[in-house]
Design an enzyme around this catalytic site. Sequence first.
Site, PDB file in Angstrom:
ATOM      1  N   CYS A  86      71.226  20.986 106.499  1.00  0.00           N
ATOM      2  CA  CYS A  86      71.267  19.970 105.451  1.00  0.00           C
ATOM      3  C   CYS A  86      69.813  19.659 105.093  1.00  0.00           C
ATOM      4  O   CYS A  86      68.944  19.702 105.948  1.00  0.00           O
ATOM      5  CB  CYS A  86      71.964  18.731 106.008  1.00  0.00           C
ATOM      6  SG  CYS A  86      72.743  17.727 104.779  1.00  0.00           S
ATOM      7  N   ASP A 467      62.109  53.922  79.381  1.00  0.00           N
ATOM      8  CA  ASP A 467      61.357  55.102  79.020  1.00  0.00           C
ATOM      9  C   ASP A 467      62.346  56.257  78.981  1.00  0.00           C
ATOM     10  O   ASP A 467      63.516  56.108  79.325  1.00  0.00           O
ATOM     11  CB  ASP A 467      60.123  55.310  79.891  1.00  0.00           C
ATOM     12  CG  ASP A 467      60.405  56.023  81.184  1.00  0.00           C
ATOM     13  OD1 ASP A 467      59.429  56.427  81.826  1.00  0.00           O
ATOM     14  OD2 ASP A 467      61.569  56.167  81.584  1.00  0.00           O
TER      15      ASP A 467
HETATM   16  N1  LIG Z   1      50.638  66.921  82.724  1.00  0.00           N
HETATM   17  C1  LIG Z   1      51.156  67.207  81.508  1.00  0.00           C
HETATM   18  N2  LIG Z   1      51.533  68.465  81.224  1.00  0.00           N
HETATM   19  C2  LIG Z   1      52.062  68.755  80.042  1.00  0.00           C
HETATM   20  N3  LIG Z   1      52.248  67.874  79.076  1.00  0.00           N
HETATM   21  C3  LIG Z   1      51.892  66.624  79.270  1.00  0.00           C
HETATM   22  C4  LIG Z   1      51.335  66.212  80.514  1.00  0.00           C
HETATM   23  N4  LIG Z   1      51.076  64.906  80.455  1.00  0.00           N
HETATM   24  C5  LIG Z   1      51.484  64.506  79.242  1.00  0.00           C
HETATM   25  N5  LIG Z   1      51.967  65.519  78.527  1.00  0.00           N
HETATM   26  C6  LIG Z   1      52.440  65.469  77.142  1.00  0.00           C
HETATM   27  O1  LIG Z   1      52.253  64.162  76.655  1.00  0.00           O
HETATM   28  C7  LIG Z   1      53.501  63.561  76.337  1.00  0.00           C
HETATM   29  C8  LIG Z   1      53.496  62.131  76.777  1.00  0.00           C
HETATM   30  O2  LIG Z   1      53.472  62.088  78.178  1.00  0.00           O
HETATM   31  P1  LIG Z   1      53.916  60.798  78.984  1.00  0.00           P
HETATM   32  O3  LIG Z   1      53.804  61.152  80.406  1.00  0.00           O
HETATM   33  O4  LIG Z   1      53.176  59.618  78.476  1.00  0.00           O
HETATM   34  O5  LIG Z   1      55.411  60.565  78.557  1.00  0.00           O
HETATM   35  P2  LIG Z   1      56.749  61.340  78.951  1.00  0.00           P
HETATM   36  O6  LIG Z   1      56.768  61.588  80.405  1.00  0.00           O
HETATM   37  O7  LIG Z   1      56.971  62.498  78.069  1.00  0.00           O
HETATM   38  O8  LIG Z   1      57.866  60.328  78.505  1.00  0.00           O
HETATM   39  P3  LIG Z   1      58.252  58.881  79.098  1.00  0.00           P
HETATM   40  O9  LIG Z   1      57.201  57.956  78.625  1.00  0.00           O
HETATM   41  O10 LIG Z   1      59.560  58.654  78.432  1.00  0.00           O
HETATM   42  O11 LIG Z   1      58.360  59.013  80.588  1.00  0.00           O
HETATM   43  C9  LIG Z   1      54.534  64.411  77.015  1.00  0.00           C
HETATM   44  O12 LIG Z   1      55.753  64.391  76.314  1.00  0.00           O
HETATM   45  C10 LIG Z   1      53.916  65.774  77.014  1.00  0.00           C
HETATM   46  O13 LIG Z   1      54.125  66.379  75.773  1.00  0.00           O
END
Ligand SMILES: Nc1ncnc2c1ncn2[C@@H]1O[C@H](COP(=O)(O)OP(=O)(O)OP(=O)(O)O)[C@@H](O)[C@H]1O
Length: 767
Positions: A86, A467
């Site tokens: 309480c 996302d």
């Molecule tokens: N390490 C990587 N290798 C290849 N492409 C990349 C890489 N990092 C980013 N990108 C490119 O940049 C874009 C944005 O990447 P980011 O990680 O911000 O988002 P995502 O993972 O695609 O999507 P979300 O934001 O929905 O998770 C990707 O869609 C990809 O085209």
Amino acid sequence: MQRVLTVTHSPQALEPVLQAVRSLGFDPELADKVTRPAGISCSGSKAESACGSCCAPAAVTSGELQAQQLTADGVRTSIRIRQMDCPVEEGMIRKKLDGMSAVKELDFNLMQRVLTVVHAPGTLEPVLAAIRSLGFEPELSDSSGRHAATEEKKNPWWPLALAGVAAAAAEAMHWTGMPEWLEAVLALAAVGACGLSTYKKGWIALRNGNLNINALMSIAVTGALALGQWPEAAMVMVLFTIAELIEAKSLDRARNAIGSLMTLTPETATIQQPDGSWTVADARSVPLDSVVRVKPGERIALDGRVVRGRTSINQAPITGESLPIEKGEGDPVFAGTVNGSGGFEYRVTAAAGNTTLARIIHAVEEAQGAKASSQRFVDRFAQVYTPVVFAIAVAVAILPPLMAGESWHEWVYKALVMLVIACPCALVISTPVTIVSGLTAAARRGILIKGGIYLEEGRKLKWLALDKTGTLTHGKPVQTDVIIYTWVAEDEGRRLAASLAGYSDHPVSQAVTAALEGSQRYDVERFEALPGRGVRGVINDRTYSLGNLRLAEETSSCPETVRATLRELESAGKTVILLCDSHQVLGLFAVADTVKESSREAVSQLHGLDVRTLMLTGDNSSTAQAIAVQVGIDEARGNQLPEDKLRAIETLTAQGTTGMVGDGINDAPALARADIGFAMGAMGTDTAIETADVALMDDDLRKIPAFVRLSKQTYSILVQNIVMAIGIKAIFLALTIAGMGTMWMAVFADVGASLLVVANGLRLLRK
Ligand SMILES: Nc1ncnc2c1ncn2[C@@H]1O[C@H](COP(=O)(O)OP(=O)(O)OP(=O)(O)O)[C@@H](O)[C@H]1O
Ligand SMILES: [Cu+]
């Protein structure tokens, strides 16, 4: 809720603390690993440095260790005080301990009945003595170390039965017109048989200047006896005792709900000895890296990774999802989950107190500590309610007879009835019991809520930002198209892309790597991952990049023909990355991810709950749009860098309660800024469990609408409970003033209301 008090005190000061608690009439036990897993207490950021030392002082026994923890301010001890549930009792203890110089900090958990005291080293004993002086029995851990296991001290039932018979007999005497002295003797016998402990507790409270239910009841019953209301006084005492018993039982159900999650893990595990033989060992003593064998149908005792065998496992105890999951070598397995038809062996990766399940239970227990706003309201209300009703009762007893010459007998009786109504128990218990049931119900479904406040806020969710990759989609894209331009050899193009992508664990890069498995790789120098863009590195003294259009535009020129192809692929929902050197685009790689069926359902359920949805993705706008249409999301924004996501959330939170679900690192700032940050796939990832506001154990988005619904139910039960608790008291107060209330009615009102709110709160567990 778990009846645990955590005390921070100086080293070796445990005993005084215990004594103080005992002096309050409580029976303290040191909390055991289950309640507060030692491994977890030590993993907290604040305790990091103290972690080594908390195990150092040799003078502290191992039993005490579990309940005690060194902190910067002193020693932190959790003391369980069974008789404390309480706020009046909290007030009593607070007043007493606050006055002690050794005590730095007090933290009450009335549901658990645990007081956590931070005190100077060596001062535990005085603290305990102080608590004991209030008639409580503080408990530190017992040797067996289990809280839940220690049964309530059983009071024999026969004095109560005897009291009941005596009270009934007194009542009968009264109606049949027997001599009054017979009534009096029977009534006194009844009160004596069942009311002594109430009197004792009431007296201690009064002596310390407090009015708890025991003090109020003692005054009321004594008053009734003094007025010659023999049968009534006896009945009231008997009813009160019975009701208290029932209330304690039902509250225990709520308390044990969380603990029952823990009983899911078996006590023993079959471990491999150095010589290869198998022995059964206590699960709590199995060292890390041991190999454990699991038979078909057996429950898994510890977290680990499969080293031999294949099986399917029902992970419902953690994820709430009972579809069996296939497991093979290298896959993680979790304590508490149930093995299917295959036998297998796993290597232990977490000690018993540190398993995912233990973390969940710990988090739920912590969550009760963070008071929801309704609870703060109730606590404040209760603080003024009792003194005010008491004052009114005194006025009712004195004023009418003095001022208007009314009968003393009648008005004093009314005042006594009011005393019984003055106890705020029902109101005070209504909120925590509801919140705790809600948190537990959620945990059973694989939704880990990190505070009552989120459970309360969830119903207000206006916007949910999500996302794309891994949240709405499976997050395992596969490569669909490769275009290598004629100005570079086909093989060379693939080889360059595979070399760069091989260094990245971004899903897009991984899709490319997987598709180009066969190609040879170059060594990459000065490799860089550019968040939201792609990757860059030097191969044979030339700089290459692999990433989205944004990155391609930064590093080289991008002709219209390339853009046209890009647009075409993107409008089909594919994600395209470009391979460039410092002059031109060498090739295009398109990958496609599939939308989870559960995401589509989750989004439509959310819309049904009036939650608007917004996709925030780093991917380009056309792909975002294409996926948004597939999932049925309200709004989609592409090309979002982490800071863009953060800004979007800031704008939304200004409009109303906003949640955000994400998995990646690029979402962390936005997740933290959202009113409610949801982490997905938290099973097995410590950070997600620890940092998110709400952790979904698997990656099924439908858990979010489930959370919102649970929050709505919890809230309506909270409101019902508060209205019920206050309403019932108000009605009886009015009846009493009107002269229609009797004392036993008031007891029914008080305890009946408590029972009602507890039962109502527990409904959530059944959902
Ligand atoms: N390490 C990587 N290798 C290849 N492409 C990349 C890489 N990092 C980013 N990108 C490119 O940049 C874009 C944005 O990447 P980011 O990680 O911000 O988002 P995502 O993972 O695609 O999507 P979300 O934001 O929905 O998770 C990707 O869609 C990809 O085209
Ligand atoms: Cu009460």
